[in-house]
Design an enzyme around this catalytic site. Structure first.
Site, PDB file in Angstrom:
ATOM      1  CB  THR A 395      -0.886  -0.053   1.280  1.00 16.05           C
ATOM      2  OG1 THR A 395      -1.596  -1.285   1.298  1.00 16.05           O
ATOM      3  CG2 THR A 395      -1.892   1.068   1.362  1.00 16.05           C
ATOM      4  CB  SER A 457      -4.857  -3.377   8.272  1.00 14.00           C
ATOM      5  OG  SER A 457      -5.340  -4.666   8.535  1.00 14.00           O
TER       6      SER A 457
END
Length: 580
Positions: A395, A457
């Site tokens: 990410t 998350s």
């Protein structure tokens, strides 16, 4: 709003461009920290043109989609946390991907068994409806000062003119060569004669530049309707593979794209040792898990304990928070999660009592029961222990502030390195594999359903003290995002580390497993040996954890932008200087 470009700002832009890449910078104006020099420069260009932090954040994100396309892009989604200085409030924009409407909880099973995870990743079946462009639109329309065309201009310049591939970029392509070879459009962009593009190569992406021009001219509708939308649907349902390759298609429709909506949600708010923390709420699990772990740790005076014992307690608090995160959290539009109970200080005290201050718990530990702390008269089902769902760790996170005091903490992603591996032909961007964040089988709160957003998350965090910004931090890393943000806060607040040292410190990620994930070189160190004395154990495959970015708002009125000093090829931090 008209843009006023003075001689001073022209000189400022040239001066900033001339600087060597640096992961730490301090100044008195707007600030930016990203993992990419070009992305940080794009944000600074917009700030120098009079744009605010929201405008600059979108500019940086659009450029990251060019220079770091395997981590993020318009084929994915994300969470943006924004502090609005004038109103002294925090808002969040959820533009997480959604499952196509046709999806059922059995979509990732065949003959009663889960499909192979890696096979699902590289397929149309794993692609969620992209939310990034809708999120950018909402941010700019509501809180920005510039148009799509203005903020996309720096990224268009990088995509059209090209950038020089570095070692890290080439390594990521090499690691994903088998996936990329299956899709001709992807191979044409990132492979040369079937092999990874080499460091030092000038890489251009004119297709993405043209896609950005279409967005600049047509706005958000140019992505969710018309030629781009049709190209996305075709690529998902009939993946454009090469000869001999066969991958599963999805079931996405034009209606799925046209109906996609971003969500403005209340932030998760918690407190820790005099600080007020604001994070992303569900379907993001990061803000809740970080807050619960800090609530548990607040009962220990970490700063006065031996370092090994304090870090042992950090790992055990993380273990307990992950047990609850895994058991309860999912898309709030589909699941009634006990968030108030999980954030309760009284519940944290109950969980804290389970920690042996000298010895690690046997894993996995059981989820707690937050429902009595909900003030909820209903009698919900209690979950069974769930195994830790596999979650990709790739990410990107960026941080931007402006001279007015607005702040953006933004994490966005396409999930695995290179997402699904599918570049949309003619448009130059990779599609996500975000639906692999769902649990493949149930019963579980996080199973796939039509329109549902997979649990995430990602944990972009903004921290205030006495009502004023103190710092912001976030990171990529899948489920390790939570522990990276948590550990950085503990390092900075409890151990008194300057933010650059807090970020650079060795990372330990305990997610309710028998072993803690660590980075290369940690096992065998004095720190590791001391923690082993508390029964802590290390995973056998050390890997780099996260790539954090932060901004610190100093008491003297200056700001310090901080990126990685060694991870992910070193980050880029820039701060405006006051015009002379």
């Amino acid at each position: 709003m008209p843009i006023r470009l003075t001689l001073c700002t022209i000189v400022l832009t040239i001066a900033v461009t001339a600087h060597a890449k640096t992961p730490v910078a301090t100044g008195t104006g707007g600030a930016v920290a990203t993992i990419s020099e070009q992305a940080s420069q794009s944000a600074m260009t917009i700030l120098n043109q009079g744009g605010n932090a929201i405008d600059a954040a979108v500019a940086a994100a659009a450029t990251l989609s060019v220079t770091d396309p395997f981590s993020c892009g318009i084929g994915g989604g994300g969470f943006m946390v924004v502090y609005l200085a004038k109103e002294k409030r925090v808002i969040t924009i959820d533009h997480r991907e959604t499952a196509p409407a046709a999806y059922m909880p059995t979509v990732f099973t065949a003959n009663g068994k889960e499909l192979d995870f890696d096979t699902v990743v590289a397929s149309g079946l794993s692609v969620g409806v992209p939310g990034t462009v809708r999120g950018w639109h909402e941010a700019l329309q509501r809180y920005g000062t510039m148009s799509f065309g203005q903020v996309l201009a720096p990224a268009i310049k990088v995509a059209q003119g090209g950038f020089v591939v570095n070692d890290n970029f080439s390594r990521l392509v090499e690691e994903n060569t088998a996936k990329f070879r299956q899709f001709p459009a992807t191979a044409a962009l990132y492979l040369r004669n079937g092999k990874a593009i080499k460091p030092g190569t000038l890489l251009r992406n004119p297709d993405l530049a043209q896609t950005y021009r279409m967005l600049g001219k047509g706005g958000v509708r140019a992505f969710y309707e018309g030629p781009i939308a049709r190209a996305i649907v075709d690529a998902v349902n009939r993946p454009p593979v090469g000869t001999g390759a066969s991958v599963r298609g999805g079931s996405m429709t034009l209606a799925d794209l046209a109906n996609y909506e971003a969500r403005l949600r209340q932030p998760v708010r918690s407190s820790y040792r005099g600080y007020d923390l604001y994070g992303m709420g569900l379907p993001g699990s990061g803000g809740i898990a970080v807050a619960e772990a800090l609530n548990i740790l607040e009962g220990f005076d970490l700063g006065k304990l031996p370092r090994a014992q304090a870090e042992h307690l950090y790992l055990e608090a993380s273990r307990l928070a992950f047990a609850d995160r895994n058991a309860y959290l999912a898309d709030p539009e589909y699941v009634e999660a006990p968030v108030a109970g999980l954030l309760s200080k009284e519940y944290a005290a109950k969980r804290r009592a389970l920690i042996d201050q000298q010895k690690a718990a046997a894993a996995p530990v059981a989820a707690g029961d937050p429902y009595p702390f909900q003030s909820d008269a209903s009698v919900p089902l209690r979950p069974s222990n769930a195994r830790l769902q596999r979650e990709s760790a790739h990410t990107t996170h960026l941080a931007v502030s402006d001279k007015q005091g607005n702040i953006v903490a933004y994490t966005f992603t396409i999930e695995s390195w290179g997402g699904s591996g599918i570049v949309v032909p003619g448009h130059g961007f990779l599609l996500n594999n975000e639906l692999t964040d769902f649990d493949f089988t149930g019963p579980h709160p996080n199973v796939v359903e039509g329109g549902k957003r997979p649990r995430s998350s990602m944990a972009p965090t903004i921290v205030l003290r006495d009502g004023k910004p103190a710092f912001t931090v976030g990171s990529p890393g899948g489920a390790t995002i939570i522990t990276t943000v948590l550990q950085t806060i503990v390092n900075h607040v409890d151990f008194g580390m300057p933010m650059d040292e807090a970020i650079a410190a060795p990372r330990l990620s305990q997610r309710n497993a028998a072993e803690t994930d660590v980075e290369p070189g940690f096992a065998g160190s004095a720190q590791a040996t001391a923690l082993a004395g508390h029964g802590q154990r290390w995973s056998g495959k050390p890997e780099e954890i996260g790539a954090a970015n932060a901004i610190v708002f100093n008491p003297d009125g200056t700001v310090t932008a901080v990126s990685e000093t060694r991870r992910h090829g070193v980050g880029s931090a820039l701060v405006q200087k006051k015009p002379h």
